[in-house]
Design a protein around this motif. Structure first.
Motif, mmCIF file in Angstrom:
data_model
loop_
_atom_site.group_PDB
_atom_site.id
_atom_site.type_symbol
_atom_site.label_atom_id
_atom_site.label_comp_id
_atom_site.label_asym_id
_atom_site.label_seq_id
_atom_site.Cartn_x
_atom_site.Cartn_y
_atom_site.Cartn_z
ATOM 1 N N LEU A 1 0.742 -1.375 0.050
ATOM 2 C CA LEU A 1 -0.075 -0.409 -0.386
ATOM 3 C C LEU A 1 1.248 1.286 0.036
ATOM 4 C CD1 LEU A 1 -2.806 -0.895 2.297
ATOM 5 C CD2 LEU A 1 -2.909 -1.210 -0.091
ATOM 6 N N VAL A 2 1.969 1.014 0.622
ATOM 7 C CA VAL A 2 3.134 2.300 0.499
ATOM 8 C C VAL A 2 3.153 2.118 -0.942
ATOM 9 C CG1 VAL A 2 5.444 3.456 1.813
ATOM 10 C CG2 VAL A 2 3.340 2.394 3.576
ATOM 11 N N LEU A 3 3.894 1.201 -1.046
ATOM 12 C CA LEU A 3 4.380 1.734 -3.143
ATOM 13 C C LEU A 3 4.032 2.007 -3.936
ATOM 14 C CD1 LEU A 3 6.721 -2.413 -2.540
ATOM 15 C CD2 LEU A 3 7.316 0.571 -2.441
ATOM 16 N N VAL A 4 2.331 1.605 -3.133
ATOM 17 C CA VAL A 4 1.306 1.879 -4.235
ATOM 18 C C VAL A 4 1.087 3.906 -4.252
ATOM 19 C CG1 VAL A 4 -1.125 2.679 -4.834
ATOM 20 C CG2 VAL A 4 -0.203 -0.059 -4.931
ATOM 21 N N ALA A 5 1.065 3.732 -2.701
ATOM 22 C CA ALA A 5 1.504 5.731 -2.733
ATOM 23 C C ALA A 5 2.130 5.846 -3.128
ATOM 24 C CB ALA A 5 0.758 6.060 -1.238
ATOM 25 N N VAL A 6 3.963 5.843 -3.232
ATOM 26 C CA VAL A 6 4.633 6.437 -3.794
ATOM 27 C C VAL A 6 4.888 5.875 -5.499
ATOM 28 C CG1 VAL A 6 7.380 5.385 -4.153
ATOM 29 C CG2 VAL A 6 6.528 5.608 -2.084
ATOM 30 N N LEU A 7 4.462 4.982 -5.799
ATOM 31 C CA LEU A 7 4.323 5.405 -7.324
ATOM 32 C C LEU A 7 3.029 6.422 -8.043
ATOM 33 C CD1 LEU A 7 4.915 3.429 -10.411
ATOM 34 C CD2 LEU A 7 2.465 2.377 -9.590
ATOM 35 N N GLY A 8 1.765 6.226 -6.889
ATOM 36 C CA GLY A 8 0.823 7.058 -7.658
ATOM 37 C C GLY A 8 1.667 8.330 -7.399
ATOM 38 N N TYR A 9 2.000 8.893 -6.607
ATOM 39 C CA TYR A 9 3.413 10.342 -6.454
ATOM 40 C C TYR A 9 4.037 10.521 -7.330
ATOM 41 C CZ TYR A 9 4.553 14.529 -3.950
ATOM 42 O OH TYR A 9 4.703 15.828 -3.868
ATOM 43 N N THR A 10 4.247 9.451 -7.697
ATOM 44 C CA THR A 10 5.995 9.781 -9.095
ATOM 45 C C THR A 10 4.683 10.302 -10.065
ATOM 46 O OG1 THR A 10 6.905 8.733 -7.767
ATOM 47 C CG2 THR A 10 7.513 8.968 -9.736
ATOM 48 N N LEU A 11 3.705 9.453 -10.282
ATOM 49 C CA LEU A 11 3.553 9.153 -11.925
ATOM 50 C C LEU A 11 2.290 11.109 -11.905
ATOM 51 C CD1 LEU A 11 2.136 5.572 -12.361
ATOM 52 C CD2 LEU A 11 3.941 6.368 -13.595
ATOM 53 N N VAL A 12 1.986 10.788 -11.035
ATOM 54 C CA VAL A 12 0.694 12.320 -10.960
ATOM 55 C C VAL A 12 2.166 13.735 -11.166
ATOM 56 C CG1 VAL A 12 -0.783 14.267 -9.428
ATOM 57 C CG2 VAL A 12 -0.918 11.221 -9.539
ATOM 58 N N LYS A 13 3.296 13.528 -10.629
ATOM 59 C CA LYS A 13 3.783 14.726 -9.884
ATOM 60 C C LYS A 13 5.399 14.533 -11.569
ATOM 61 C CE LYS A 13 2.625 17.389 -6.635
ATOM 62 N NZ LYS A 13 2.547 18.393 -6.494
ATOM 63 N N LYS A 14 4.452 14.564 -12.386
ATOM 64 C CA LYS A 14 5.344 14.862 -13.420
ATOM 65 C C LYS A 14 6.739 14.611 -14.018
ATOM 66 C CE LYS A 14 1.717 13.593 -16.921
ATOM 67 N NZ LYS A 14 1.736 12.372 -16.332
ATOM 68 N N ASP A 15 6.615 15.980 -13.064
ATOM 69 C CA ASP A 15 8.297 16.852 -13.288
ATOM 70 C C ASP A 15 8.487 16.717 -11.856
ATOM 71 O OD1 ASP A 15 7.181 18.458 -15.353
ATOM 72 O OD2 ASP A 15 6.838 19.699 -14.149
ATOM 73 N N LEU A 16 8.478 15.580 -10.996
ATOM 74 C CA LEU A 16 9.440 15.097 -9.823
ATOM 75 C C LEU A 16 10.257 14.668 -10.367
ATOM 76 C CD1 LEU A 16 9.303 14.567 -7.157
ATOM 77 C CD2 LEU A 16 8.182 12.174 -7.386
ATOM 78 N N GLY A 17 11.846 15.309 -9.542
ATOM 79 C CA GLY A 17 13.033 14.575 -9.747
ATOM 80 C C GLY A 17 13.867 14.752 -10.566
ATOM 81 N N ARG A 18 12.709 15.912 -11.822
ATOM 82 C CA ARG A 18 13.652 16.148 -13.060
ATOM 83 C C ARG A 18 14.970 16.756 -13.329
ATOM 84 N NH1 ARG A 18 11.157 13.351 -17.462
ATOM 85 N NH2 ARG A 18 8.884 12.367 -17.187
ATOM 86 N N VAL A 19 14.822 17.784 -11.978
ATOM 87 C CA VAL A 19 15.221 19.116 -12.157
ATOM 88 C C VAL A 19 16.477 19.195 -10.490
ATOM 89 C CG1 VAL A 19 15.410 21.098 -11.972
ATOM 90 C CG2 VAL A 19 14.514 20.496 -14.140
ATOM 91 N N HIS A 20 16.861 18.493 -10.582
ATOM 92 C CA HIS A 20 18.326 19.179 -9.488
ATOM 93 C C HIS A 20 18.136 20.445 -8.600
ATOM 94 C CE1 HIS A 20 20.907 17.823 -6.525
ATOM 95 N NE2 HIS A 20 21.654 18.615 -6.671
ATOM 96 N N ALA A 21 16.734 20.797 -7.867
ATOM 97 C CA ALA A 21 17.500 22.679 -7.077
ATOM 98 C C ALA A 21 16.483 22.149 -5.866
ATOM 99 C CB ALA A 21 15.610 22.520 -7.591
ATOM 100 N N PRO A 22 17.893 21.743 -5.307
ATOM 101 C CA PRO A 22 18.524 21.068 -3.200
ATOM 102 C C PRO A 22 17.274 22.017 -2.789
ATOM 103 C CG PRO A 22 20.635 20.574 -4.031
ATOM 104 C CD PRO A 22 19.926 21.289 -5.163
ATOM 105 N N ARG A 23 16.750 21.848 -1.854
ATOM 106 C CA ARG A 23 15.295 22.397 -0.848
ATOM 107 C C ARG A 23 16.485 23.018 0.447
ATOM 108 N NH1 ARG A 23 10.751 18.859 0.286
ATOM 109 N NH2 ARG A 23 9.972 20.584 1.331
ATOM 110 N N PHE A 24 17.496 22.654 0.421
ATOM 111 C CA PHE A 24 18.236 23.006 2.140
ATOM 112 C C PHE A 24 19.860 23.021 2.220
ATOM 113 C CE2 PHE A 24 15.073 19.625 3.065
ATOM 114 C CZ PHE A 24 13.699 21.030 3.584
ATOM 115 N N SER A 25 20.381 23.521 2.445
ATOM 116 C CA SER A 25 21.843 23.739 2.446
ATOM 117 C C SER A 25 22.351 23.321 3.898
ATOM 118 C CB SER A 25 22.554 24.761 2.188
ATOM 119 O OG SER A 25 21.798 26.319 2.352
ATOM 120 N N GLY A 26 23.638 23.567 3.829
ATOM 121 C CA GLY A 26 24.261 22.997 5.644
ATOM 122 C C GLY A 26 23.802 22.293 6.783
#
Length: 252
Positions: A105-130
């Motif tokens: 069930l957790v894996l289904v949620a991960v897959l669904g989120y990845t498919l819906v967010k088509k731009d997820l992980g296509r650009v390297h833009a770190p949200r934090f630093s230090g």
């Protein structure tokens, strides 16, 4: 014949694992099918003894071509080591069976989120630093490391997803970073298995060589084709994990 079969499985596992994680999806079932009467801890020890070399070599290969955020990843690797050791100890006290039905069930949620967010992980833009990046990365390392020691399936894929989702890495950078964290968690589990005598060195030697060969081929392919390719393999591996874990949880 048995050695040849598990070595070929180790090669394929190293290939898949180097791209996006999930090598255990191939190697662990192959070991259980080949040695059905062997104690599971011994087979897990053989799996870790072979796969740690593949993840280690993949880390080295990626680090030469991909920007590795060492200030965040090294504390995260240490946290992953501690978490995996704690999880491996806990599994000697309580059974992880309650996770079997939850995992697909957790894996289904991960897959669904990845498919819906088509731009997820296509650009390297770190949200934090230090320090903030190190703390978030360490939380990921500790949590997934504990899961790896306690249960395990899909560890590499969970590392990749959380590095993409929480830290803003692209899929290629996340996969490279996940290899370092997975090497640390594998090492913790391997130390525990060695200390309890659950390992076959005569199989590990040949399987480790095969795993490294597969890892080198897989990481080169990922580096050649980039983030889009790694994202596609990630989706395929998570889909396969859903089928495998779903069957084990609800149909067996």
């Amino acid at each position: 014949m048995e050695l040849l079969f598990v070595s070929l499985a180790s090669l394929l596992a190293g290939f898949i694992d180097a791209i996006v994680g999930g090598g255990g999806l191939i190697l662990v079932p192959a070991l259980f099918a080949t040695f059905p009467t062997t104690h599971p801890a011994t087979l897990f020890g053989v799996n870790k003894g072979a796969s740690i070399w593949g993840t280690g070599f993949a880390t080295w290969q990626y680090s030469r071509r991909v920007e590795m955020r060492w200030a965040a990843l090294l504390p995260a690797a240490l946290a992953g080591f501690v978490g995996a050791f704690g999880g491996a100890w806990l599994v000697t006290v309580i059974s992880p069976d309650f996770l079997r039905k939850l995992l697909p069930l957790v894996l289904v949620a991960v897959l669904g989120y990845t498919l819906v967010k088509k731009d997820l992980g296509r650009v390297h833009a770190p949200r934090f630093s230090g320090r903030q990046e190190a703390l978030v990365a360490s939380a990921i390392g500790l949590t997934i490391g504990f899961y790896d020691g306690f249960f395990g399936p899909g560890t590499g894929s969970f590392f990749v997803f959380l590095l993409v989702r929480w830290l803003g890495y692209d899929f290629l950078t996340a996969s490279a970073s996940a290899k370092l964290l997975n090497t640390a968690t594998n090492l913790a589990a391997l130390i525990l298995f060695i200390s309890t005598g659950h390992i076959w060195w005569h199989y590990v030697l040949f399987m480790a060589i095969a795993n490294v060969v597969g890892s080198v081929l897989g990481s080169r392919l990922a580096l050649k084709h980039g983030t889009g390719f790694v994202r596609g393999v990630f989706i395929a591996v998570v889909s396969a994990l859903i089928l495998k874990t779903g069957y084990a949880a609800f149909l067996q």
